[in-house]
Structure formats: C-alpha cells, structure tokens
Design a protein around this motif. Structure first.
Motif, PDB file in Angstrom:
ATOM      1  N   ARG A   7      -0.669  -8.937  -1.581  1.00  0.00           N
ATOM      2  CA  ARG A   7       0.432  -7.992  -1.187  1.00  0.00           C
ATOM      3  C   ARG A   7       0.058  -6.704  -1.935  1.00  0.00           C
ATOM      4  N   THR A  18      -0.438  -4.598   8.136  1.00  0.00           N
ATOM      5  CA  THR A  18      -1.411  -5.848   7.645  1.00  0.00           C
ATOM      6  C   THR A  18      -2.693  -5.548   8.070  1.00  0.00           C
ATOM      7  N   ILE A  23      -1.458  -7.312   3.116  1.00  0.00           N
ATOM      8  CA  ILE A  23      -0.259  -6.958   3.477  1.00  0.00           C
ATOM      9  C   ILE A  23       0.159  -5.708   2.456  1.00  0.00           C
ATOM     10  N   ARG A  24       0.538  -4.509   3.335  1.00  0.00           N
ATOM     11  CA  ARG A  24       0.813  -3.451   2.575  1.00  0.00           C
ATOM     12  C   ARG A  24       2.446  -3.164   2.951  1.00  0.00           C
ATOM     13  N   THR A  25       3.225  -3.033   2.149  1.00  0.00           N
ATOM     14  CA  THR A  25       4.702  -2.783   2.043  1.00  0.00           C
ATOM     15  C   THR A  25       5.078  -1.634   1.499  1.00  0.00           C
ATOM     16  N   LYS A  30      10.132  -3.555  -0.056  1.00  0.00           N
ATOM     17  CA  LYS A  30       9.530  -4.785  -0.792  1.00  0.00           C
ATOM     18  C   LYS A  30      10.182  -5.968  -0.925  1.00  0.00           C
ATOM     19  N   TYR A  36       8.254  -9.173   5.306  1.00  0.00           N
ATOM     20  CA  TYR A  36       7.085  -9.727   4.839  1.00  0.00           C
ATOM     21  C   TYR A  36       6.721 -10.964   5.630  1.00  0.00           C
ATOM     22  N   GLU A  39       4.894  -9.818   8.916  1.00  0.00           N
ATOM     23  CA  GLU A  39       3.449  -9.293   8.315  1.00  0.00           C
ATOM     24  C   GLU A  39       2.583 -10.696   7.946  1.00  0.00           C
ATOM     25  N   TYR A  40       3.222 -11.669   7.207  1.00  0.00           N
ATOM     26  CA  TYR A  40       2.364 -12.820   6.891  1.00  0.00           C
ATOM     27  C   TYR A  40       1.809 -13.559   8.067  1.00  0.00           C
TER      28      TYR A  40
END
Length: 127
Positions: A7, A18, A23-25, A30, A36, A39-40
């Motif tokens: 992350r 992603t 995973i870029r947030t 955040k 999240y 993206e996961y």
C-alpha cells in the motif's frame, strides 16, 4: 488470510489504483475502508489470474512462466467482459463496506471504464 500486497500513498491517482499487488491511494482517501476493499479486490483478481495463467503456461511451455505474471493486466486491458466482471465485483465490495447507494458507483462504472454500458445497466449490475 490477507494476500501479500503493498500500500502506497500517491497524489498521482485521483482516488486509488491497483497494479498487480500494489495499491496506490491518494492521501485524501487513505482512510476510506471501502475504497481500500475495492482495490484489494483487484489484488485478489491479480493473484487468481496469475495462478490460472501460470497453470496454463506450465502446461504449454514451462520457460514462458514469467509471462503469466501479466495475465490479469492483459485480460483487464483487452477483454471488456473481464474488466466489467472485475469492476462490478470490486464496486460491490466497496458498496457493502461503505454502505452508500449505487448511483455514484454506477455512474463511474458506466462512464470511466470503456465498458459500453448505460447508467441503468451499471446500476442493475451493482444491485
């Protein structure tokens, strides 16, 4: 069990993105658990496609095994039905976690992924 992933915070993405297991947030989002989880879900899809791609490649020609690493990305970029399946699955997870309605996500699904679907169809897919 959580799959291994990385992350990172990045202001180069609008919300999040992603690639493979990274995973870029955007720092503004955040703490958004639903985002999240969306993206996961893509991380899980990456590992599944990698595993399936590896099995196929091993069966055909073992030295080409590293090519299987890009299975998810290749399918996501080139096969609309696969991209739609990935995004619907991820948005459903996000909706479940955040508890919001489907309109915002249906608009994104219809307009941002080159799927060729209407807002109404997107809303049905997310219901």
């Amino acid at each position: 069990m959580k799959l291994p992933h990385l992350r990172l915070e990045s202001d180069r993405v609008a919300h999040a993105a992603t690639n493979a297991f990274v995973i870029r947030t955007n720092p503004l989002y955040k703490n958004n658990v639903g985002l999240y989880m969306h993206e996961y879900e893509h991380v899980k899809q990456f590992y599944f496609a990698w595993l399936m791609g590896s099995a196929v490649v091993c069966f055909i020609y073992m030295p080409a095994l590293p090519v299987a690493f890009g299975t998810h990305s290749l399918l996501y970029l080139t096969v609309k039905k696969y991209r739609k399946w990935c995004e619907v699955k991820a948005y459903r997870k996000q909706i479940k976690v955040n508890g919001y309605g489907t309109d915002f996500y249906a608009k994104a699904l219809a307009n941002d992924y080159n799927l060729g679907i209407s807002f109404i169809e997107a809303k049905k897919l997310l219901s």
